[in-house]
Design a protein around this motif. Sequence first.
Motif, PDB file in Angstrom:
ATOM      1  N   MET A 208     -40.439 -47.330   0.879  1.00  0.00           N
ATOM      2  CA  MET A 208     -39.902 -46.641  -0.295  1.00  0.00           C
ATOM      3  C   MET A 208     -39.055 -45.433   0.121  1.00  0.00           C
ATOM      4  N   ILE A 209     -39.531 -44.704   1.121  1.00  0.00           N
ATOM      5  CA  ILE A 209     -38.763 -43.556   1.615  1.00  0.00           C
ATOM      6  C   ILE A 209     -37.460 -44.039   2.248  1.00  0.00           C
ATOM      7  N   GLN A 210     -37.532 -45.135   3.005  1.00  0.00           N
ATOM      8  CA  GLN A 210     -36.336 -45.697   3.620  1.00  0.00           C
ATOM      9  C   GLN A 210     -35.314 -46.102   2.552  1.00  0.00           C
ATOM     10  N   HIS A 211     -35.806 -46.710   1.466  1.00  0.00           N
ATOM     11  CA  HIS A 211     -34.901 -47.111   0.375  1.00  0.00           C
ATOM     12  C   HIS A 211     -34.234 -45.894  -0.261  1.00  0.00           C
ATOM     13  N   ALA A 212     -34.986 -44.806  -0.400  1.00  0.00           N
ATOM     14  CA  ALA A 212     -34.415 -43.583  -0.969  1.00  0.00           C
ATOM     15  C   ALA A 212     -33.315 -43.031  -0.069  1.00  0.00           C
ATOM     16  N   ILE A 213     -33.558 -43.036   1.231  1.00  0.00           N
ATOM     17  CA  ILE A 213     -32.561 -42.559   2.182  1.00  0.00           C
ATOM     18  C   ILE A 213     -31.326 -43.456   2.144  1.00  0.00           C
ATOM     19  N   GLU A 214     -31.531 -44.770   1.994  1.00  0.00           N
ATOM     20  CA  GLU A 214     -30.405 -45.688   1.858  1.00  0.00           C
ATOM     21  C   GLU A 214     -29.635 -45.427   0.566  1.00  0.00           C
ATOM     22  N   ASP A 215     -30.320 -44.903  -0.444  1.00  0.00           N
ATOM     23  CA  ASP A 215     -29.649 -44.493  -1.678  1.00  0.00           C
ATOM     24  C   ASP A 215     -28.838 -43.214  -1.469  1.00  0.00           C
ATOM     25  N   GLY A 216     -29.097 -42.536  -0.350  1.00  0.00           N
ATOM     26  CA  GLY A 216     -28.354 -41.314  -0.051  1.00  0.00           C
ATOM     27  C   GLY A 216     -29.108 -40.037  -0.342  1.00  0.00           C
ATOM     28  N   TYR A 217     -30.439 -40.142  -0.509  1.00  0.00           N
ATOM     29  CA  TYR A 217     -31.219 -38.972  -0.900  1.00  0.00           C
ATOM     30  C   TYR A 217     -32.522 -38.898  -0.107  1.00  0.00           C
ATOM     31  N   GLN A 218     -32.983 -37.653   0.109  1.00  0.00           N
ATOM     32  CA  GLN A 218     -34.309 -37.427   0.674  1.00  0.00           C
ATOM     33  C   GLN A 218     -35.262 -37.183  -0.490  1.00  0.00           C
ATOM     34  N   PRO A 219     -36.248 -38.063  -0.729  1.00  0.00           N
ATOM     35  CA  PRO A 219     -37.091 -37.923  -1.915  1.00  0.00           C
ATOM     36  C   PRO A 219     -38.008 -36.705  -1.837  1.00  0.00           C
ATOM     37  N   ASN A 220     -38.182 -36.049  -2.965  1.00  0.00           N
ATOM     38  CA  ASN A 220     -39.093 -34.901  -3.071  1.00  0.00           C
ATOM     39  C   ASN A 220     -40.439 -35.425  -3.571  1.00  0.00           C
ATOM     40  N   ILE A 221     -41.303 -35.818  -2.643  1.00  0.00           N
ATOM     41  CA  ILE A 221     -42.612 -36.363  -3.000  1.00  0.00           C
ATOM     42  C   ILE A 221     -43.588 -35.201  -3.121  1.00  0.00           C
ATOM     43  N   LEU A 222     -43.859 -34.815  -4.368  1.00  0.00           N
ATOM     44  CA  LEU A 222     -44.690 -33.641  -4.608  1.00  0.00           C
ATOM     45  C   LEU A 222     -46.171 -33.963  -4.477  1.00  0.00           C
ATOM     46  N   ARG A 223     -46.548 -35.191  -4.850  1.00  0.00           N
ATOM     47  CA  ARG A 223     -47.953 -35.604  -4.778  1.00  0.00           C
ATOM     48  C   ARG A 223     -48.057 -37.034  -4.283  1.00  0.00           C
ATOM     49  N   THR A 224     -49.223 -37.350  -3.698  1.00  0.00           N
ATOM     50  CA  THR A 224     -49.579 -38.737  -3.410  1.00  0.00           C
ATOM     51  C   THR A 224     -50.924 -39.023  -4.067  1.00  0.00           C
ATOM     52  N   ALA A 225     -51.172 -40.308  -4.317  1.00  0.00           N
ATOM     53  CA  ALA A 225     -52.401 -40.703  -5.016  1.00  0.00           C
ATOM     54  C   ALA A 225     -53.044 -41.877  -4.292  1.00  0.00           C
ATOM     55  N   ASP A 226     -54.361 -41.998  -4.476  1.00  0.00           N
ATOM     56  CA  ASP A 226     -55.104 -43.081  -3.830  1.00  0.00           C
ATOM     57  C   ASP A 226     -55.020 -44.396  -4.598  1.00  0.00           C
ATOM     58  N   ASP A 227     -54.715 -44.322  -5.901  1.00  0.00           N
ATOM     59  CA  ASP A 227     -54.689 -45.533  -6.715  1.00  0.00           C
ATOM     60  C   ASP A 227     -53.710 -45.353  -7.869  1.00  0.00           C
ATOM     61  N   VAL A 228     -53.419 -46.452  -8.571  1.00  0.00           N
ATOM     62  CA  VAL A 228     -52.425 -46.438  -9.643  1.00  0.00           C
ATOM     63  C   VAL A 228     -52.885 -45.552 -10.796  1.00  0.00           C
ATOM     64  N   GLU A 229     -54.178 -45.580 -11.106  1.00  0.00           N
ATOM     65  CA  GLU A 229     -54.690 -44.778 -12.207  1.00  0.00           C
ATOM     66  C   GLU A 229     -54.435 -43.290 -11.978  1.00  0.00           C
ATOM     67  N   THR A 230     -54.670 -42.832 -10.751  1.00  0.00           N
ATOM     68  CA  THR A 230     -54.422 -41.428 -10.426  1.00  0.00           C
ATOM     69  C   THR A 230     -52.935 -41.119 -10.447  1.00  0.00           C
ATOM     70  N   GLU A 231     -52.134 -42.057  -9.968  1.00  0.00           N
ATOM     71  CA  GLU A 231     -50.681 -41.879  -9.993  1.00  0.00           C
ATOM     72  C   GLU A 231     -50.192 -41.709 -11.438  1.00  0.00           C
ATOM     73  N   LEU A 232     -50.686 -42.547 -12.345  1.00  0.00           N
ATOM     74  CA  LEU A 232     -50.307 -42.433 -13.753  1.00  0.00           C
ATOM     75  C   LEU A 232     -50.772 -41.104 -14.353  1.00  0.00           C
ATOM     76  N   PHE A 233     -51.919 -40.639 -13.912  1.00  0.00           N
ATOM     77  CA  PHE A 233     -52.429 -39.343 -14.381  1.00  0.00           C
ATOM     78  C   PHE A 233     -51.443 -38.231 -14.041  1.00  0.00           C
ATOM     79  N   TYR A 234     -50.931 -38.222 -12.813  1.00  0.00           N
ATOM     80  CA  TYR A 234     -49.975 -37.194 -12.408  1.00  0.00           C
ATOM     81  C   TYR A 234     -48.632 -37.366 -13.105  1.00  0.00           C
ATOM     82  N   ILE A 235     -48.244 -38.603 -13.356  1.00  0.00           N
ATOM     83  CA  ILE A 235     -46.997 -38.852 -14.083  1.00  0.00           C
ATOM     84  C   ILE A 235     -47.068 -38.236 -15.479  1.00  0.00           C
ATOM     85  N   ILE A 236     -48.217 -38.384 -16.124  1.00  0.00           N
ATOM     86  CA  ILE A 236     -48.385 -37.897 -17.490  1.00  0.00           C
ATOM     87  C   ILE A 236     -48.641 -36.394 -17.539  1.00  0.00           C
ATOM     88  N   THR A 237     -49.504 -35.898 -16.668  1.00  0.00           N
ATOM     89  CA  THR A 237     -49.932 -34.495 -16.768  1.00  0.00           C
ATOM     90  C   THR A 237     -48.998 -33.521 -16.053  1.00  0.00           C
TER      91      THR A 237
END
Length: 299
Positions: A208-237
């Motif tokens: 995913m990071i490689q794809h972002a760089i190929e898009d021409g950007y360095q992604p700003n990954i502020l958080r990582t999550a262990d599972d989809v449920e936690t990822e959705l929690f951060y997306i919403i909150t």
Amino acid sequence: MNIRRIKYFIDLVECRNFTETAKKNYVSQTTISQQIAALEEEFNIQLIDRKQIPIEPTKAGWLFYGEALILWKQYNHMKMSMENFQKYNTQSLNIEYAAMTDIQSLLKLIPSFQDHHPNIKLELNKVLLKDIAEYLQKGIYDVAIAFDSEFQGKEDIVTYPLYKGRYCAAVSHHHPLFHHESIAKEELYEHPLVMLNPTAIGNSYHLMIQHAIEDGYQPNILRTADDVETELFYIITENLIGFFPDNYQLAYLQDKVRLIPLEDSHHTFAIEAGYLRNNTNPALPSFLQQIHIGFSNRP
């Protein structure tokens, strides 16, 4: 080696307590302590640091734990296969997957397969994406359904394409991009992101990071999550943007999160069925034939 000791060790690492491990296995605490000591004597190395509270595996213990998990899975795979054959005269085919999006299209084929092959019992197992290829290579499972990135560079694994798609941006209803019909790359990378961490999705994180760089950007990954449920929690909150496959179902969150297509992006994916080239399970050819029939006439 006594296979029961392996199970005791796994449970001890996960419980971090001799008493709780004993209760879980319906044995005495003394039995657990003796069996762990016997393992340490057999391998001539300390596996558990008993001075820590709760107890903690040593570095060697963590290494042993990883191998013990695989060995225990292999043992249970063998045991289940033999029991099915003995009791029901059926063959077992073990399938592993990491997410529901992996197997959505495959599930449509299962009823027809079972009608034509009543003597083959399918077992479905959910595992972490990072473990998909390793478990397949070590014979724990017969077939893996996962992103193609997990099979890349594995010459002993044969793959068959099931689905190709694109990633979308998962955006909260509070986010300024929520009402966009599509999102341009320059808009996407202006905002902080959340991703599943490498310990959960393995190679896919770096891809995913490689794809972002190929898009021409360095992604700003502020958080990582262990599972989809936690990822959705951060997306919403926290109003972070996540990457989700275009075939992901957000049924119960449709009013809270939208999947918005990305314009002209390298964020694409493919889902494949993988199996070991030298797999000798007699049930495998029938299953592969069903996949070929079911997917060869796709639009």
